[in-house]
Design a protein around this motif. Structure first.
Motif, PDB file in Angstrom:
ATOM      1  N   ARG A 139       0.831  -1.210   0.000  1.00 14.39           N
ATOM      2  CA  ARG A 139       0.000   0.000   0.000  1.00 14.39           C
ATOM      3  C   ARG A 139       0.858   1.250   0.000  1.00 14.39           C
ATOM      4  NH1 ARG A 139      -3.633   0.604   5.117  1.00 14.39           N
ATOM      5  NH2 ARG A 139      -1.601   1.140   5.974  1.00 14.39           N
ATOM      6  N   VAL A 158       0.330   6.819   7.317  1.00  9.25           N
ATOM      7  CA  VAL A 158      -0.909   6.066   7.162  1.00  9.25           C
ATOM      8  C   VAL A 158      -0.628   4.642   7.627  1.00  9.25           C
ATOM      9  CG1 VAL A 158      -2.709   5.298   5.580  1.00  9.25           C
ATOM     10  CG2 VAL A 158      -1.601   7.508   5.229  1.00  9.25           C
ATOM     11  N   ARG A 204      -5.468   2.179   8.602  1.00  4.85           N
ATOM     12  CA  ARG A 204      -5.136   3.543   8.188  1.00  4.85           C
ATOM     13  C   ARG A 204      -5.005   4.454   9.409  1.00  4.85           C
ATOM     14  NH1 ARG A 204      -5.785   4.842   2.887  1.00  4.85           N
ATOM     15  NH2 ARG A 204      -6.188   7.011   3.461  1.00  4.85           N
TER      16      ARG A 204
END
Length: 283
Positions: A139, A158, A204
């Motif tokens: 990610r 994040v 997140r």
């Protein structure tokens, strides 16, 4: 008599060999050293040499913080370096801590222990942590160009970064190296840290980022004195200092979450409303 046409031989084009400056190889070499240190930690974990395994992962954290800054300083950043850094992080901060925790747990779960039949559960938690690290790094790679653009994200990551997650997973073992407590070297403590850090990496959740953190000029001397004190403590009382840093970092996660929510609410309150496009009515 038919005429033959002879084609001219094409002259070989000599390519000029591409040359790279030596400084362009330094960041990748540091990244490879970080991966080598993580793999060496796996070897020490399999042999039950916990101190050396923790030291090897700590060296990987230091090298991981160094390679990116050196690449930006020398202006030799590349896509190859980014992918190589992600692979090294997965080995050093995903696989190595998971294997370390599993063997560290199994040291107190011998063949005759009541928990020995469920040793596969401990390995499943180690796999969960390692796969969450892989997901977090994947990610991160796709968010390099399309990351959060809101200004309140500039001081936060994040999700939990993989070096920080490795440090948190190893915190009970680091404290156990100092106190030698049976409460710290517990299967449930190790599994809880694997699950918690894996979830934080895959989520997140906003966590502290030091990249754009600035210090006021009047606080430079106190901060410098504090850093010197921490370095002195690392030299004289290594394990208790590393364990304290891990506990403070764990406490900072919910604090950063509260600060992030306040910053986001403040931004959304004062941000100008985006005008909605007019809707055309059919004639």
């Amino acid at each position: 008599m038919s005429k033959f046409r002879f084609r001219k031989r094409k002259q070989k084009q000599f390519r000029v060999p591409r040359e790279l400056p030596v400084r362009a190889m330094l960041p990748n070499m540091i990244t490879l050293m970080s991966a080598a240190s993580g793999i060496t930690s796996i070897r020490f974990s399999c042999d039950g040499q916990w101190r050396l395994a923790v030291i090897a992962i700590t060296i990987s954290c230091f090298l991981d913080a160094l390679d990116g800054r050196m690449a930006r300083m020398l202006k030799v950043t590349s896509k190859l370096g980014e992918q190589l850094d992600s692979l090294a992080d997965f080995v050093s901060f995903g696989v190595a801590p998971a294997i370390f925790t599993y063997f560290w747990i199994m040291e107190i779960v011998p063949a005759g222990s009541p928990l020995y039949p469920i040793r596969g559960l401990f390995w499943a938690f180690a796999l969960f942590y390692a796969l969450c690290c892989a997901f977090r790094l994947a990610r991160f790679n796709i968010m390099i160009d399309d990351g959060p653009t809101q200004p309140y994200w500039k001081h936060f990551f994040v999700g939990l970064p993989s070096p920080g997650a490795a440090g948190l997973v190893l915190t009970p073992a680091i404290l156990d190296l100092h106190f030698e407590s049976s409460l710290l070297q517990s299967p449930w403590t190790g599994c809880a840290m694997l699950i918690l850090c894996g979830i934080l990496m895959a989520s997140r959740a906003p966590t502290l980022s030091m990249k754009k953190l600035h210090i006021s000029a009047r606080y430079q001397i106190p901060v410098a004195v504090f850093v010197i004190f921490v370095i002195g403590m690392l030299v004289s009382h290594t394990w208790i200092t590393l364990g304290t840093i891990g506990i403070c970092y764990l406490i900072s996660v919910p604090i950063c979450g509260g600060i992030f929510l306040r910053m986001r609410q403040k931004y959304e309150k004062h941000a100008p409303a985006t005008p909605t496009p007019p809707v055309s009515t059919p004639v």
